[in-house]
Design a protein around this motif. Structure first.
Motif, PDB file in Angstrom:
ATOM      1  N   LEU A  85       0.826  -1.009   0.039  1.00  0.00           N
ATOM      2  CA  LEU A  85      -0.141  -0.244   0.125  1.00  0.00           C
ATOM      3  C   LEU A  85       0.867   1.373   0.020  1.00  0.00           C
ATOM      4  O   LEU A  85       1.710   1.465   0.924  1.00  0.00           O
ATOM      5  N   LEU A  86       0.698   2.293  -0.942  1.00  0.00           N
ATOM      6  CA  LEU A  86       1.270   3.430  -1.094  1.00  0.00           C
ATOM      7  C   LEU A  86       0.353   4.590  -0.677  1.00  0.00           C
ATOM      8  O   LEU A  86      -0.680   4.793  -1.153  1.00  0.00           O
ATOM      9  N   LEU A  87       0.757   5.351   0.380  1.00  0.00           N
ATOM     10  CA  LEU A  87       0.011   6.464   0.794  1.00  0.00           C
ATOM     11  C   LEU A  87       0.737   7.566   0.330  1.00  0.00           C
ATOM     12  O   LEU A  87       1.929   7.768   0.980  1.00  0.00           O
ATOM     13  N   LYS A  88       0.219   8.569  -0.207  1.00  0.00           N
ATOM     14  CA  LYS A  88       0.864   9.868  -0.509  1.00  0.00           C
ATOM     15  C   LYS A  88      -0.173  10.910  -0.599  1.00  0.00           C
ATOM     16  O   LYS A  88      -1.001  11.012  -1.221  1.00  0.00           O
ATOM     17  N   GLU A  89       0.084  11.976   0.369  1.00  0.00           N
ATOM     18  CA  GLU A  89      -0.664  13.020   0.782  1.00  0.00           C
ATOM     19  C   GLU A  89      -2.039  12.536   1.119  1.00  0.00           C
ATOM     20  O   GLU A  89      -3.070  13.139   0.580  1.00  0.00           O
ATOM     21  N   ILE A  90      -2.274  11.700   2.066  1.00  0.00           N
ATOM     22  CA  ILE A  90      -3.449  11.006   2.484  1.00  0.00           C
ATOM     23  C   ILE A  90      -3.388  11.715   4.026  1.00  0.00           C
ATOM     24  O   ILE A  90      -2.404  11.689   4.833  1.00  0.00           O
ATOM     25  N   ASN A  91      -4.678  12.367   4.191  1.00  0.00           N
ATOM     26  CA  ASN A  91      -5.066  12.721   5.494  1.00  0.00           C
ATOM     27  C   ASN A  91      -6.259  12.246   6.121  1.00  0.00           C
ATOM     28  O   ASN A  91      -7.265  12.041   5.698  1.00  0.00           O
ATOM     29  N   ASP A  92      -6.109  12.312   7.749  1.00  0.00           N
ATOM     30  CA  ASP A  92      -7.432  12.035   8.343  1.00  0.00           C
ATOM     31  C   ASP A  92      -8.073  10.725   7.996  1.00  0.00           C
ATOM     32  O   ASP A  92      -9.260  10.649   7.698  1.00  0.00           O
ATOM     33  N   SER A  93      -7.383   9.554   7.830  1.00  0.00           N
ATOM     34  CA  SER A  93      -7.831   8.524   7.239  1.00  0.00           C
ATOM     35  C   SER A  93      -7.631   7.267   8.238  1.00  0.00           C
ATOM     36  O   SER A  93      -6.956   7.267   9.242  1.00  0.00           O
ATOM     37  N   VAL A  94      -7.987   5.963   7.851  1.00  0.00           N
ATOM     38  CA  VAL A  94      -7.847   4.850   8.662  1.00  0.00           C
ATOM     39  C   VAL A  94      -7.503   3.728   7.942  1.00  0.00           C
ATOM     40  O   VAL A  94      -8.085   3.293   6.847  1.00  0.00           O
ATOM     41  N   VAL A  95      -6.478   3.203   8.551  1.00  0.00           N
ATOM     42  CA  VAL A  95      -6.061   1.734   7.841  1.00  0.00           C
ATOM     43  C   VAL A  95      -5.916   0.833   8.935  1.00  0.00           C
ATOM     44  O   VAL A  95      -4.956   0.738   9.735  1.00  0.00           O
ATOM     45  N   GLU A  96      -6.786  -0.014   9.099  1.00  0.00           N
ATOM     46  CA  GLU A  96      -6.810  -1.128  10.121  1.00  0.00           C
ATOM     47  C   GLU A  96      -7.606  -2.494   9.640  1.00  0.00           C
ATOM     48  O   GLU A  96      -8.290  -2.582   8.833  1.00  0.00           O
ATOM     49  N   TYR A  97      -7.149  -3.307  10.255  1.00  0.00           N
ATOM     50  CA  TYR A  97      -7.478  -4.647  10.254  1.00  0.00           C
ATOM     51  C   TYR A  97      -7.208  -5.452   8.898  1.00  0.00           C
ATOM     52  O   TYR A  97      -7.920  -6.176   8.388  1.00  0.00           O
TER      53      TYR A  97
END
Length: 402
Positions: free
Chosen positions: A247-259
């Motif tokens: 998973l590539l996250l670039k300029e991501i805000n106020d988010s959830v990555v879980e389970y």
């Protein structure tokens, strides 16, 4: 949008056509009343830029095949309350200047595309400027070899309230692509062996990605320039090789990555310039680097994750740590728990000194299992000089978190 000029050339069901399978399908639609179901016979129909504007259901009864003939678009949907189901559609046109698709949906609302087989198309399903679109239970297969000569399986642009459920997608450039999409739900899809990203989306706020499997895609999954994203219960596995990420996250805000499960990736999660992301309750198994997080992202919380069997648990590019780590299980933790409360009595430093060497000199990885590498890592953990001094988990879990 660049697709609009093509609409004038689309074949309307009410147009005069020669006696052919194309005219037969067009006339079936023309004869139907609004709300009717058009049942297709178990045979092959030639279709090319067939325009559907009437609110009908087209049902192939699991036997009809729509053959585009490797030229142009197949079906062009521009209307409301239209359903396409239970047929195969294959062999769209290819173009460097035109994004030919088996099914183009534009300026439409309440469209259902389900139980189709889409085979050997440039773009399989292309949705633009539409809302309330559902793409469910389809099998989408192509044989892309190069990014420059292939399109995406499900491509959604400037739309809202889109649902993509329970599809099997392989062999395209990107499996699922979203740009300027609001309020999408992507769930239960199996996306594998695409030659760029399994999922690629940008500028698409308030979207959720639940229960998907992304496997063996060349560049994994990319989430960019977006706020308020929820990613839960997904599997990111076997995205292995140079510049491959689960998973590539670039300029991501106020988010959830879980389970989620990240297994056997070169990098499980790569995060750059992303802020206030909750990375919690995930499983990181047997990755090259479990979490690579750049220091230009702040206030991210990495909590209650399991890091098991990874070569490098965390890597970063600065001695400054603007993020919070707490309560994770680290299989490389060498501390102790004298009071037996399940929490380590000494902090854990997940950044290894050798990871800094490996980033600058990849060939140094041949020394990874050497005694010298172990001694350097041990010395750095006791007296941190090069690794981030405050990048620690103060309460590491002694056992994997259930």
């Amino acid at each position: 949008m660049f697709l609009l000029p093509l609409m004038a050339a689309a074949q309307s069901p009410s147009s005069d056509t020669e006696s052919s399978e194309l005219s037969e399908l067009a006339m079936l639609i023309a004869k139907a009343d609004s709300g009717d179901t058009v049942f297709l016979e178990p045979k092959t129909y030639a279709v090319n830029e067939l325009l559907i504007e009437k609110p009908v259901t087209i049902d192939g009864q699991n036997g009809a095949v729509l053959d585009i003939g490797s030229e142009g678009f197949g079906l062009i949907v521009m209307g409301e309350n239209i359903t396409l189901q239970n047929f195969e559609i294959k062999d769209s046109g290819f173009g460097f200047m035109d994004d030919f698709a088996a099914i183009l949906v534009e300026d439409s609302k309440n469209i259902l595309i389900e139980n189709l087989t889409l085979t050997n198309n440039f773009f399989a399903i292309f949705v633009a400027k539409s809302e309330k679109i559902e793409v469910s239970n389809n099998t989408i297969i192509s044989n892309a070899e190069r990014q420059t000569t292939s399109g995406n399986a499900v491509h959604i642009w400037y739309s809202k309230d889109v649902e993509v459920h329970q599809n099997e997608i392989t062999g395209h450039r990107d499996g699922i692509y979203l740009e300027f999409v609001e309020g999408s739900m992507i769930s239960g899809n199996i996306v594998y062996s695409n030659i760029r990203y399994g999922l690629h989306f940008m500028y698409s706020d308030d979207c959720s990605y639940i229960g998907n499997e992304f496997r063996d895609n060349i560049s994994g999954v990319a989430v960019m320039y977006t706020d308020d994203v929820v990613m839960r219960h997904n599997r990111f596995i076997q995205n292995w090789g140079a510049n491959r990420y689960g998973l590539l996250l670039k300029e991501i805000n106020d988010s959830v990555v879980e389970y989620n499960i990240f297994e056997a990736n070169s990098v499980g999660i790569y995060s750059e310039a992303s802020n206030r992301v909750e990375i919690q309750s995930n499983e990181f198994y047997n990755n090259g680097t479990a979490l690579r997080i750049m220091a230009n992202g702040v206030d991210n919380r990495i909590e209650r994750n399991n890091f098991i069997g990874n070569v490098f648990e965390v890597s970063t590019n600065s001695r400054i740590n603007p993020n919070h780590y707490e309560g994770n299980y680290w299989s490389q933790y060498e501390g102790y728990d004298l009071d037996r409360d399940g929490v380590g009595d000494v902090e854990h430093r997940p950044v290894r000194l050798f990871s800094l060497f490996a980033e600058r000199q990849p060939l140094s990885l041949i020394m990874l299992r050497s005694m010298m590498a172990g001694l350097l890592d041990t010395a750095e953990r006791v007296f941190p000089v090069l690794t981030p001094k405050n990048l620690v988990d103060p309460k590491p879990a002694m056992n994997p978190i259930q």
